[in-house]
Design a protein around this motif. Structure first.
Motif, PDB file in Angstrom:
ATOM      1  N   GLU A 136      -1.057  -6.968  -3.215  1.00 19.81           N
ATOM      2  CA  GLU A 136       0.142  -6.623  -3.982  1.00 19.81           C
ATOM      3  C   GLU A 136      -0.234  -6.258  -5.413  1.00 19.81           C
ATOM      4  O   GLU A 136       0.272  -5.275  -5.984  1.00 19.81           O
ATOM      5  CB  GLU A 136       1.111  -7.810  -3.994  1.00 19.81           C
ATOM      6  CG  GLU A 136       2.362  -7.576  -4.830  1.00 19.81           C
ATOM      7  CD  GLU A 136       3.226  -8.820  -4.949  1.00 19.81           C
ATOM      8  OE1 GLU A 136       4.183  -8.800  -5.760  1.00 19.81           O
ATOM      9  OE2 GLU A 136       2.960  -9.828  -4.254  1.00 19.81           O
ATOM     10  N   GLY A 137      -1.153  -7.039  -5.999  1.00 24.40           N
ATOM     11  CA  GLY A 137      -1.626  -6.744  -7.345  1.00 24.40           C
ATOM     12  C   GLY A 137      -2.434  -5.465  -7.404  1.00 24.40           C
ATOM     13  O   GLY A 137      -2.300  -4.667  -8.348  1.00 24.40           O
ATOM     14  N   VAL A 138      -3.286  -5.250  -6.414  1.00 23.74           N
ATOM     15  CA  VAL A 138      -4.072  -4.018  -6.358  1.00 23.74           C
ATOM     16  C   VAL A 138      -3.141  -2.813  -6.297  1.00 23.74           C
ATOM     17  O   VAL A 138      -3.331  -1.818  -7.009  1.00 23.74           O
ATOM     18  CB  VAL A 138      -5.019  -4.022  -5.135  1.00 23.74           C
ATOM     19  CG1 VAL A 138      -5.732  -2.677  -5.013  1.00 23.74           C
ATOM     20  CG2 VAL A 138      -6.032  -5.151  -5.232  1.00 23.74           C
ATOM     21  N   ALA A 139      -2.122  -2.915  -5.460  1.00 26.07           N
ATOM     22  CA  ALA A 139      -1.161  -1.811  -5.326  1.00 26.07           C
ATOM     23  C   ALA A 139      -0.437  -1.562  -6.638  1.00 26.07           C
ATOM     24  O   ALA A 139      -0.237  -0.407  -7.045  1.00 26.07           O
ATOM     25  CB  ALA A 139      -0.161  -2.114  -4.214  1.00 26.07           C
ATOM     26  N   GLU A 140      -0.038  -2.629  -7.331  1.00 24.34           N
ATOM     27  CA  GLU A 140       0.646  -2.464  -8.612  1.00 24.34           C
ATOM     28  C   GLU A 140      -0.266  -1.777  -9.623  1.00 24.34           C
ATOM     29  O   GLU A 140       0.171  -0.913 -10.387  1.00 24.34           O
ATOM     30  CB  GLU A 140       1.103  -3.831  -9.143  1.00 24.34           C
ATOM     31  CG  GLU A 140       1.695  -3.802 -10.552  1.00 24.34           C
ATOM     32  CD  GLU A 140       2.904  -2.904 -10.696  1.00 24.34           C
ATOM     33  OE1 GLU A 140       3.135  -2.397 -11.819  1.00 24.34           O
ATOM     34  OE2 GLU A 140       3.631  -2.687  -9.695  1.00 24.34           O
ATOM     35  N   GLY A 141      -1.537  -2.159  -9.624  1.00 26.42           N
ATOM     36  CA  GLY A 141      -2.495  -1.499 -10.509  1.00 26.42           C
ATOM     37  C   GLY A 141      -2.616  -0.015 -10.204  1.00 26.42           C
ATOM     38  O   GLY A 141      -2.691   0.821 -11.114  1.00 26.42           O
ATOM     39  N   CYS A 142      -2.633   0.316  -8.912  1.00 32.26           N
ATOM     40  CA  CYS A 142      -2.722   1.727  -8.514  1.00 32.26           C
ATOM     41  C   CYS A 142      -1.481   2.501  -8.941  1.00 32.26           C
ATOM     42  O   CYS A 142      -1.578   3.650  -9.386  1.00 32.26           O
ATOM     43  CB  CYS A 142      -2.924   1.829  -7.000  1.00 32.26           C
ATOM     44  SG  CYS A 142      -4.561   1.335  -6.428  1.00 32.26           S
ATOM     45  N   VAL A 143      -0.317   1.885  -8.820  1.00 34.98           N
ATOM     46  CA  VAL A 143       0.921   2.529  -9.265  1.00 34.98           C
ATOM     47  C   VAL A 143       0.851   2.789 -10.767  1.00 34.98           C
ATOM     48  O   VAL A 143       1.202   3.873 -11.247  1.00 34.98           O
ATOM     49  CB  VAL A 143       2.146   1.657  -8.918  1.00 34.98           C
ATOM     50  CG1 VAL A 143       3.399   2.189  -9.612  1.00 34.98           C
ATOM     51  CG2 VAL A 143       2.362   1.616  -7.411  1.00 34.98           C
ATOM     52  N   GLN A 144       0.391   1.799 -11.532  1.00 36.61           N
ATOM     53  CA  GLN A 144       0.278   1.962 -12.984  1.00 36.61           C
ATOM     54  C   GLN A 144      -0.711   3.067 -13.344  1.00 36.61           C
ATOM     55  O   GLN A 144      -0.542   3.763 -14.348  1.00 36.61           O
ATOM     56  CB  GLN A 144      -0.156   0.653 -13.633  1.00 36.61           C
ATOM     57  CG  GLN A 144       0.892  -0.445 -13.595  1.00 36.61           C
ATOM     58  CD  GLN A 144       0.436  -1.707 -14.300  1.00 36.61           C
ATOM     59  OE1 GLN A 144      -0.455  -1.685 -15.141  1.00 36.61           O
ATOM     60  NE2 GLN A 144       1.047  -2.824 -13.952  1.00 36.61           N
ATOM     61  N   ALA A 145      -1.742   3.237 -12.527  1.00 37.54           N
ATOM     62  CA  ALA A 145      -2.771   4.250 -12.792  1.00 37.54           C
ATOM     63  C   ALA A 145      -2.453   5.598 -12.165  1.00 37.54           C
ATOM     64  O   ALA A 145      -3.133   6.592 -12.441  1.00 37.54           O
ATOM     65  CB  ALA A 145      -4.122   3.762 -12.277  1.00 37.54           C
ATOM     66  N   GLY A 146      -1.440   5.643 -11.306  1.00 37.23           N
ATOM     67  CA  GLY A 146      -1.076   6.889 -10.646  1.00 37.23           C
ATOM     68  C   GLY A 146      -2.052   7.320  -9.575  1.00 37.23           C
ATOM     69  O   GLY A 146      -2.156   8.512  -9.258  1.00 37.23           O
TER      70      GLY A 146
ATOM     71  N   THR B  96      -1.723 -10.867  -9.441  1.00 40.30           N
ATOM     72  CA  THR B  96      -1.996 -10.070 -10.644  1.00 40.30           C
ATOM     73  C   THR B  96      -3.468  -9.702 -10.800  1.00 40.30           C
ATOM     74  O   THR B  96      -3.782  -8.724 -11.480  1.00 40.30           O
ATOM     75  CB  THR B  96      -1.540 -10.805 -11.923  1.00 40.30           C
ATOM     76  OG1 THR B  96      -2.258 -12.042 -12.043  1.00 40.30           O
ATOM     77  CG2 THR B  96      -0.047 -11.068 -11.898  1.00 40.30           C
ATOM     78  N   VAL B  97      -4.378 -10.454 -10.186  1.00 35.97           N
ATOM     79  CA  VAL B  97      -5.810 -10.163 -10.368  1.00 35.97           C
ATOM     80  C   VAL B  97      -6.189  -8.803  -9.784  1.00 35.97           C
ATOM     81  O   VAL B  97      -7.179  -8.191 -10.201  1.00 35.97           O
ATOM     82  CB  VAL B  97      -6.696 -11.276  -9.779  1.00 35.97           C
ATOM     83  CG1 VAL B  97      -6.622 -12.530 -10.629  1.00 35.97           C
ATOM     84  CG2 VAL B  97      -6.341 -11.574  -8.319  1.00 35.97           C
ATOM     85  N   GLY B  98      -5.389  -8.317  -8.833  1.00 34.23           N
ATOM     86  CA  GLY B  98      -5.633  -6.978  -8.301  1.00 34.23           C
ATOM     87  C   GLY B  98      -5.422  -5.906  -9.354  1.00 34.23           C
ATOM     88  O   GLY B  98      -6.094  -4.873  -9.351  1.00 34.23           O
ATOM     89  N   ILE B  99      -4.488  -6.155 -10.282  1.00 34.16           N
ATOM     90  CA  ILE B  99      -4.279  -5.216 -11.393  1.00 34.16           C
ATOM     91  C   ILE B  99      -5.548  -5.156 -12.238  1.00 34.16           C
ATOM     92  O   ILE B  99      -5.999  -4.080 -12.638  1.00 34.16           O
ATOM     93  CB  ILE B  99      -3.084  -5.646 -12.259  1.00 34.16           C
ATOM     94  CG1 ILE B  99      -1.807  -5.691 -11.428  1.00 34.16           C
ATOM     95  CG2 ILE B  99      -2.918  -4.696 -13.460  1.00 34.16           C
ATOM     96  CD1 ILE B  99      -0.592  -6.239 -12.174  1.00 34.16           C
TER      97      ILE B  99
ATOM     98  N   ILE C 154       0.832  -1.205   0.000  1.00 35.61           N
ATOM     99  CA  ILE C 154       0.000   0.000   0.000  1.00 35.61           C
ATOM    100  C   ILE C 154       0.866   1.254   0.000  1.00 35.61           C
ATOM    101  O   ILE C 154       0.555   2.248  -0.671  1.00 35.61           O
ATOM    102  CB  ILE C 154      -0.941  -0.008   1.222  1.00 35.61           C
ATOM    103  CG1 ILE C 154      -1.922  -1.190   1.127  1.00 35.61           C
ATOM    104  CG2 ILE C 154      -1.708   1.302   1.337  1.00 35.61           C
ATOM    105  CD1 ILE C 154      -2.714  -1.435   2.385  1.00 35.61           C
ATOM    106  N   LYS C 155       1.978   1.199   0.708  1.00 33.49           N
ATOM    107  CA  LYS C 155       2.871   2.352   0.808  1.00 33.49           C
ATOM    108  C   LYS C 155       3.364   2.792  -0.565  1.00 33.49           C
ATOM    109  O   LYS C 155       3.588   3.989  -0.811  1.00 33.49           O
ATOM    110  CB  LYS C 155       4.051   2.009   1.714  1.00 33.49           C
ATOM    111  CG  LYS C 155       4.960   3.182   2.033  1.00 33.49           C
ATOM    112  CD  LYS C 155       6.064   2.779   3.013  1.00 33.49           C
ATOM    113  CE  LYS C 155       6.973   3.964   3.331  1.00 33.49           C
ATOM    114  NZ  LYS C 155       8.049   3.567   4.289  1.00 33.49           N
ATOM    115  N   ARG C 156       3.519   1.838  -1.494  1.00 37.32           N
ATOM    116  CA  ARG C 156       3.995   2.149  -2.843  1.00 37.32           C
ATOM    117  C   ARG C 156       3.043   3.078  -3.595  1.00 37.32           C
ATOM    118  O   ARG C 156       3.446   3.769  -4.526  1.00 37.32           O
ATOM    119  CB  ARG C 156       4.149   0.863  -3.671  1.00 37.32           C
ATOM    120  CG  ARG C 156       5.212  -0.094  -3.218  1.00 37.32           C
ATOM    121  CD  ARG C 156       5.238  -1.302  -4.150  1.00 37.32           C
ATOM    122  NE  ARG C 156       5.449  -0.892  -5.536  1.00 37.32           N
ATOM    123  CZ  ARG C 156       4.843  -1.467  -6.572  1.00 37.32           C
ATOM    124  NH1 ARG C 156       3.957  -2.429  -6.387  1.00 37.32           N
ATOM    125  NH2 ARG C 156       5.109  -1.050  -7.804  1.00 37.32           N
ATOM    126  N   THR C 157       1.767   3.074  -3.195  1.00 37.22           N
ATOM    127  CA  THR C 157       0.755   3.816  -3.947  1.00 37.22           C
ATOM    128  C   THR C 157       0.527   5.230  -3.431  1.00 37.22           C
ATOM    129  O   THR C 157      -0.262   5.969  -4.016  1.00 37.22           O
ATOM    130  CB  THR C 157      -0.595   3.075  -3.914  1.00 37.22           C
ATOM    131  OG1 THR C 157      -1.223   3.253  -2.627  1.00 37.22           O
ATOM    132  CG2 THR C 157      -0.420   1.587  -4.181  1.00 37.22           C
TER     133      THR C 157
END
Length: 346
Positions: free
Chosen positions: A125-135, A83-86, A30-33
């Motif tokens: 982890e996937g949700v966070a990665e998706g948020c990073v990709q979306a800004g 990855t499903v979180g993305i 979560i911190k990554r986002t």
């Protein structure tokens, strides 16, 4: 919370201490986002976000909510959950960007049969990665342990996002005219729609989907189907900065025939050059295995086009260039015509 424990609740199938562990494990993701507007920490009763109104005179909030659907069955079979979180984020933010809005924050909802903290953290982890990709920032969520409702090793995943756009920049399709050009942004695969048909045709619960598949260039069916949904936010924001975009469609369930007309006003339609569409191998395999009519394919799947963009003909080449410079495989697939048929594929 360290003293919070109920033996009776645990005997009923709900271990609240597992929930606390899951939250601790997901905090690093979560911190990554975190973005500038985040005003609360995970663990409270609500997620707070401070709006930055720089350059916005008439703010419009745009929200979207969605889930991953039965694609989750592939995650269960492949035992891959990060990855499903993305996909979950993508299904929300890709809708928001169609209005011209920049996603600000995201919240997820995970319902499980049994809370395995490591698995829940992997989903986040996937949700966070998706948020990073979306800004956008992941500012909250909920994990619900529901024994007897879901099998122990299964779960459901849904999410919600809010974005912002100045009213004068809201995309409303009012300026679309005959002769405007339709640009495709390539998809990464099946994305998160049509999986009930995919699962039936490819018999994923019983077939060998983990071995290399010749038709897919050596990738397995399972790996290919589990490829995360492409997130188009940042390339589209780059396009909005330089080009007047008249309409945007997120190609989800219903394929071309349902989604493209949603960005076009009545009296006009879309003429799609079928030969221009870069159909991905997975769709050819699905069509072949299921003996599915071509129209049904274009009416169910994205067929390799995850998003379509409508611009004035004079701006088309520059728009394609901007999108390609942003890392997208963008190309022209058609034009706007006078028609009441919605979409004509020829």
């Amino acid at each position: 919370m360290e003293k919070s424990f109920s033996e009776s609740y645990k005997e009923a199938g709900v271990d609240i201490t597992a929930g606390y562990k899951a939250v601790e494990l997901m905090k690093s993701h979560i911190k990554r986002t975190a973005t500038k507007g985040v005003s609360s920490d995970i663990g409270g009763f609500g997620g707070a976000f401070e709006l930055d109104m720089t350059g916005i005179t008439k703010p419009i909030l745009v929200s979207g909510t969605d889930g991953v659907g039965t694609k989750l069955k592939l995650a269960f079979i492949m035992d891959k959950h990060n990855t499903v979180g993305i996909d979950c984020v993508a299904m929300c933010v890709n809708d928001i960007i169609c209005c011209g809005a920049k996603p600000l924050f995201f919240l997820d909802y995970i319902a499980v049969g049994k809370n395995f903290p490591e698995k829940v953290a992997s989903i986040v982890e996937g949700v966070a990665e998706g948020c990073v990709q979306a800004g956008c920032a992941l500012i909250g969520g909920e994990t619900a342990e529901m024994p007897g409702f879901y099998p122990e090793d299964e779960y459901d995943l849904a999410g919600y996002s809010t974005g912002i756009v100045d009213k004068d920049k809201l995309i409303d399709n009012n300026t679309i005219a005959e002769g405007d050009v339709i640009i495709a942004l390539a998809s990464s695969g099946v994305h998160s729609n049509g999986f009930s048909l995919v699962r039936k045709v490819l018999d994923v619960e019983n077939a060998d989907i983990k071995s290399p598949c010749k038709e897919l260039g050596g990738k397995s069916i399972g790996e290919t189907l589990l490829t995360p949904t492409k997130i188009y936010v940042k390339p589209m924001l780059a396009l909005f900065d330089e080009i007047k975009v008249k309409g945007v469609s997120h190609i989800t369930g219903g394929g071309f025939y349902e989604n493209i007309p949603r960005s076009i006003p009545k009296g006009l339609g879309a003429k799609i050059d079928k030969s221009a569409v870069k159909v991905l191998p997975i769709f050819k395999l699905i069509q072949k295995k299921g003996n599915i009519p071509e129209r049904d394919m274009f009416n169910t799947f994205n067929m390799g086009v995850g998003m379509s963009v409508i611009v004035d003909k004079k701006d088309a080449d520059k728009a394609v260039e901007i999108l390609r410079n942003a890392g997208e495989d963008a190309y022209i697939i058609g034009e706007v015509i006078k028609s009441d048929e919605g979409v004509v594929i020829c």
